[in-house]
Every structure is written in structure tokens, then in C-alpha cells.
Design a protein around this motif. Structure first.
Motif, PDB file in Angstrom:
ATOM      1  N   ASN A   3      -2.819  -1.781   3.006  1.00  0.00           N
ATOM      2  CA  ASN A   3      -2.805  -1.105   1.714  1.00  0.00           C
ATOM      3  C   ASN A   3      -4.159  -0.522   1.370  1.00  0.00           C
ATOM      4  O   ASN A   3      -4.266   0.512   0.713  1.00  0.00           O
ATOM      5  CB  ASN A   3      -2.369  -2.086   0.625  1.00  0.00           C
ATOM      6  CG  ASN A   3      -0.907  -2.471   0.748  1.00  0.00           C
ATOM      7  OD1 ASN A   3      -0.107  -1.688   1.257  1.00  0.00           O
ATOM      8  ND2 ASN A   3      -0.566  -3.667   0.306  1.00  0.00           N
ATOM      9  N   ASP A   7      -4.843   3.122   0.091  1.00  0.00           N
ATOM     10  CA  ASP A   7      -5.129   3.156  -1.337  1.00  0.00           C
ATOM     11  C   ASP A   7      -5.950   4.384  -1.715  1.00  0.00           C
ATOM     12  O   ASP A   7      -6.993   4.654  -1.136  1.00  0.00           O
ATOM     13  CB  ASP A   7      -5.880   1.892  -1.750  1.00  0.00           C
ATOM     14  CG  ASP A   7      -5.644   1.553  -3.202  1.00  0.00           C
ATOM     15  OD1 ASP A   7      -4.570   1.918  -3.710  1.00  0.00           O
ATOM     16  OD2 ASP A   7      -6.520   0.948  -3.823  1.00  0.00           O
ATOM     17  N   GLU A  12      -1.482   5.969  -6.467  1.00  0.00           N
ATOM     18  CA  GLU A  12      -2.541   5.535  -7.362  1.00  0.00           C
ATOM     19  C   GLU A  12      -3.546   4.633  -6.659  1.00  0.00           C
ATOM     20  O   GLU A  12      -3.330   4.188  -5.527  1.00  0.00           O
ATOM     21  CB  GLU A  12      -1.932   4.800  -8.559  1.00  0.00           C
ATOM     22  CG  GLU A  12      -1.435   3.387  -8.264  1.00  0.00           C
ATOM     23  CD  GLU A  12      -0.078   3.342  -7.609  1.00  0.00           C
ATOM     24  OE1 GLU A  12       0.450   2.230  -7.391  1.00  0.00           O
ATOM     25  OE2 GLU A  12       0.471   4.430  -7.298  1.00  0.00           O
ATOM     26  N   TYR A  13      -4.645   4.368  -7.373  1.00  0.00           N
ATOM     27  CA  TYR A  13      -5.610   3.379  -6.897  1.00  0.00           C
ATOM     28  C   TYR A  13      -5.168   2.033  -7.441  1.00  0.00           C
ATOM     29  O   TYR A  13      -5.270   1.767  -8.644  1.00  0.00           O
ATOM     30  CB  TYR A  13      -7.024   3.723  -7.379  1.00  0.00           C
ATOM     31  CG  TYR A  13      -8.065   2.724  -6.925  1.00  0.00           C
ATOM     32  CD1 TYR A  13      -8.548   2.762  -5.623  1.00  0.00           C
ATOM     33  CD2 TYR A  13      -8.548   1.751  -7.790  1.00  0.00           C
ATOM     34  CE1 TYR A  13      -9.489   1.844  -5.188  1.00  0.00           C
ATOM     35  CE2 TYR A  13      -9.489   0.828  -7.368  1.00  0.00           C
ATOM     36  CZ  TYR A  13      -9.958   0.878  -6.070  1.00  0.00           C
ATOM     37  OH  TYR A  13     -10.894  -0.040  -5.641  1.00  0.00           O
ATOM     38  N   SER A  14      -4.680   1.175  -6.562  1.00  0.00           N
ATOM     39  CA  SER A  14      -4.043  -0.073  -6.994  1.00  0.00           C
ATOM     40  C   SER A  14      -4.914  -1.304  -6.810  1.00  0.00           C
ATOM     41  O   SER A  14      -4.537  -2.389  -7.273  1.00  0.00           O
ATOM     42  CB  SER A  14      -2.722  -0.269  -6.232  1.00  0.00           C
ATOM     43  OG  SER A  14      -2.964  -0.288  -4.830  1.00  0.00           O
ATOM     44  N   GLU A  15      -6.038  -1.178  -6.154  1.00  0.00           N
ATOM     45  CA  GLU A  15      -6.887  -2.348  -5.961  1.00  0.00           C
ATOM     46  C   GLU A  15      -7.539  -2.760  -7.276  1.00  0.00           C
ATOM     47  O   GLU A  15      -7.868  -1.929  -8.114  1.00  0.00           O
ATOM     48  CB  GLU A  15      -7.975  -2.061  -4.910  1.00  0.00           C
ATOM     49  CG  GLU A  15      -7.454  -2.001  -3.490  1.00  0.00           C
ATOM     50  CD  GLU A  15      -8.585  -1.994  -2.481  1.00  0.00           C
ATOM     51  OE1 GLU A  15      -9.686  -2.482  -2.803  1.00  0.00           O
ATOM     52  OE2 GLU A  15      -8.372  -1.497  -1.374  1.00  0.00           O
ATOM     53  N   ASP A  16      -7.732  -4.063  -7.410  1.00  0.00           N
ATOM     54  CA  ASP A  16      -8.337  -4.597  -8.626  1.00  0.00           C
ATOM     55  C   ASP A  16      -9.851  -4.670  -8.452  1.00  0.00           C
ATOM     56  O   ASP A  16     -10.453  -5.741  -8.372  1.00  0.00           O
ATOM     57  CB  ASP A  16      -7.765  -5.990  -8.921  1.00  0.00           C
ATOM     58  CG  ASP A  16      -8.195  -6.489 -10.289  1.00  0.00           C
ATOM     59  OD1 ASP A  16      -8.616  -5.655 -11.103  1.00  0.00           O
ATOM     60  OD2 ASP A  16      -8.106  -7.719 -10.513  1.00  0.00           O
ATOM     61  N   TYR A  76      -4.858   8.391  -9.992  1.00  0.00           N
ATOM     62  CA  TYR A  76      -5.405   7.066  -9.720  1.00  0.00           C
ATOM     63  C   TYR A  76      -4.983   6.026 -10.749  1.00  0.00           C
ATOM     64  O   TYR A  76      -4.948   4.829 -10.460  1.00  0.00           O
ATOM     65  CB  TYR A  76      -6.923   7.138  -9.624  1.00  0.00           C
ATOM     66  CG  TYR A  76      -7.405   7.869  -8.390  1.00  0.00           C
ATOM     67  CD1 TYR A  76      -6.669   7.853  -7.223  1.00  0.00           C
ATOM     68  CD2 TYR A  76      -8.595   8.581  -8.398  1.00  0.00           C
ATOM     69  CE1 TYR A  76      -7.091   8.522  -6.085  1.00  0.00           C
ATOM     70  CE2 TYR A  76      -9.042   9.252  -7.265  1.00  0.00           C
ATOM     71  CZ  TYR A  76      -8.284   9.222  -6.117  1.00  0.00           C
ATOM     72  OH  TYR A  76      -8.709   9.884  -4.995  1.00  0.00           O
ATOM     73  N   ASP A  78      -1.997   6.281 -12.174  1.00  0.00           N
ATOM     74  CA  ASP A  78      -0.533   6.323 -12.088  1.00  0.00           C
ATOM     75  C   ASP A  78       0.094   6.745 -13.413  1.00  0.00           C
ATOM     76  O   ASP A  78       0.983   6.075 -13.960  1.00  0.00           O
ATOM     77  CB  ASP A  78       0.021   4.961 -11.651  1.00  0.00           C
ATOM     78  CG  ASP A  78       1.484   5.047 -11.226  1.00  0.00           C
ATOM     79  OD1 ASP A  78       1.940   6.164 -10.900  1.00  0.00           O
ATOM     80  OD2 ASP A  78       2.164   4.007 -11.235  1.00  0.00           O
TER      81      ASP A  78
END
Length: 314
Positions: A3, A7, A12-16, A76, A78
Motif C-alpha cells: 500500500n 499510496d 487518496e493519501y491514506s497513511e497516518d 489526497y 479523498d
């Protein structure tokens, strides 16, 4: 395929990662702020809303940097459908990158009067736009909607190629007018103290263009280090800064050419010195920019408007 690898490229940019989110949000905010400020400068500085310089500068801002920045905020975070943000990003990318190249090209005639050189530069811009924009667009949609490793890998390769290609294009155009500007400055008559009166302008020109080159190099480094999200959002900020610097570069070029009474004596035969009337036609758009607004921050104090120059000729 992990992922992390996908990413930002797909969806979208889904990393935290708060640092990355804060970084690209600040970059996009700066790009939008610079664009709004640039629009104010454009309409406060131009007397005539016409000419390649005006329209390329305006469209690179309104249809380039602004939609490019907004699209990445939507993508990014979403917000809204993916197809809309990608389409908005693609349109903005076209106008931002090729529009910036046309801005550079439009003022090249101030120091380059050889039509052969101008035609070659324009041909390079057109060819690069076709060769680099079209494949990247196809791979952008393919990687986001087909979502296979082949499409994503191809997109990553093409992204590096297009960024390198457009950077080289800008290096060539900027290097060309810097070379011509320095050549004219060296032929300028020295002052009574034995110093070139335009030397300070030459240093300013070189510093501004060195900064532009450094920003392009930073984008290339980020791209080749696979910092995709940071690179794509920083690109909007970089191009907004480039467009603002155009005002500083332009007024200094105009002042330099005005203060230089004679073209270099060793110029080749292909270099055609324009008639005085043609000079007025070529320069009036740029001269009015520097004189139309008394509070214009980049205008040299001794820069004359096109109308005043016309009265001198008459």
C-alpha cells in the motif's frame, strides 16, 4: 504491491503520517496564496489585456497552478470523485508546465532577435508538450483506474521522464536568455568609474534564474527518491514562485535593453536588429508593465513606458 508503494499514486493519501500531511497541505496552501497574489499583480500591472506574455501568465495561474493545487487537496483528502480530481489535476498540469514555458518564450524576444532561435524554442515546447503530456496522462488514468502493477510501474517511470524533460526544457530557455543578456551587458559602455552600470542587474538576473534552477533540481531529487506526494504538491508551489519571479526578471530585462544603446558588434548575420518601430511593437507590452503601476515592486526607477519612448522617437 504494498500500500505504501501505491499510496498517493492511486487514490487518496491514506497513511497516518501527520508530517507528510502537514507538509503537502502547507505547500498547496502556499501555491494558492501565491496564485491569488499573482492575479492581483497581473491585473494591477497590465494596461493591455493582450499578448502572449499576458495570456500565458494569466492562464498558467488561473487554469494551471490553482486547479492543480485544488485537485491534490481533493485527491489526497479523498474529497469528491477520483475522476474529477485527476481530470482537474491533468488540466492544471498542462497549463502550469507548458504555460510556464510559454511565459519564458514570450519574453525571449527582448534579448533574442534571431527568428530561427525563437522558432526552434517554440518547436521544442510543442514537441515536449505532445511527447511528455500525452503518455503521462494515459498512464495517470490507467494507474488510478486499472490499478495493476504494470500500469503503476510504467507511470512511475514516465513521471521521472516527464519531470526531467520539462526541467531540461526550462534550463535551455533560461540559459539561452541569460547568455544573451550577459552578452549585451558586457557590451554596455562602462561608467566614468570604470564599472558597468548594469552589473547589479546582471547579478540579480543570475541570482533569480539560479534560484529557479535550484527549485527544479529539488523537484527532481524528490522524484528520484520516490517522495511522490511531497514532490507533486511542492511542484505547485515551485511553479507559483517561478511565475511571480517572472515579474522581477522581466522588468530588469527591459531596463537592461533600454539602457543599452547598441547591439553587440560581433553578433552573427543571423541576428537581425529590428527597426525602431518594430522595437516599440515588441517591447510596448513589457514596458507598460513596469510603468503602469507606481507601486510596482520590481520596476526599476529609470524604466520608461512605451508611450514615453514613442514620444522620444517622434
Amino acid at each position: 504491491m504494498s500500500n505504501a508503494y501505491l499510496d498517493g499514486i492511486i487514490g487518496e493519501y491514506s497513511e497516518d503520517n501527520f508530517t507528510v500531511k502537514a507538509t503537502f497541505t502547507v505547500f498547496l496552501g502556499l501555491a494558492l496564496y501565491n496564485s491569488i497574489e499573482l492575479l492581483v499583480l497581473i491585473f494591477a500591472s497590465f494596461r493591455r489585456y493582450r499578448g502572449l506574455y499576458f495570456w500565458s501568465l494569466l492562464l498558467a495561474t488561473v487554469l494551471g497552478v490553482i486547479p492543480q493545487s485544488v485537485s491534490f487537496i481533493l485527491k489526497y483528502y479523498d474529497i469528491g470523485p477520483l475522476w474529477f480530481s485527476i481530470t482537474l489535476s491533468t488540466i492544471g498540469w498542462y497549463f502550469m508546465v507548458t504555460g510556464q514555458a510559454l511565459v519564458l518564450f514570450s519574453r525571449l524576444n527582448i534579448v533574442v532577435q534571431d527568428l530561427t532561435i525563437s522558432h526552434r524554442v517554440l518547436a521544442m515546447i510543442i514537441v515536449d508538450a505532445i511527447v511528455l503530456h500525452v503518455p503521462t496522462t494515459v498512464l495517470t488514468y490507467g494507474s488510478n483506474f486499472v490499478r495493476t502493477s504494470v500500469w503503476v510501474s510504467a507511470y512511475k517511470i514516465m513521471e521521472r521522464i516527464e519531470l526531467t524533460g520539462f526541467s531540461l526544457q526550462e534550463f535551455i530557455i533560461s540559459g539561452l536568455y541569460i547568455y544573451k543578456a550577459v552578452k549585451i551587458l558586457r557590451m554596455s559602455p562602462a561608467s566614468t568609474q570604470g564599472h558597468n552600470p548594469n552589473r547589479k542587474i546582471m547579478y540579480q538576473l543570475l541570482a533569480i534564474n539560479a534560484l529557479i534552477i535550484v527549485m527544479d533540481v529539488i523537484l527532481l531529487v524528490l522524484q528520484y527518491m520516490n517522495y511522490f506526494v511531497v514532490q507533486t504538491t511542492l511542484k505547485s508551489t515551485v511553479y507559483s514562485i517561478k511565475l511571480k519571479l517572472e515579474f522581477g526578471v522581466l522588468s530588469r530585462l527591459v531596463f537592461m535593453v533600454q539602457s543599452h544603446r547598441y547591439w553587440p558588434s560581433d553578433t552573427p548575420k543571423s541576428y537581425t536588429r529590428p527597426a525602431r518601430a518594430r522595437e516599440e511593437l515588441d517591447y510596448h507590452e513589457f514596458l507598460d508593465i513596469a510603468q503602469s503601476n507606481p507601486e510596482y515592486p520590481y520596476a526599476p526607477k529609470n524604466c520608461k513606458s512605451a508611450s514615453s519612448r514613442h514620444r522620444e522617437v517622434v
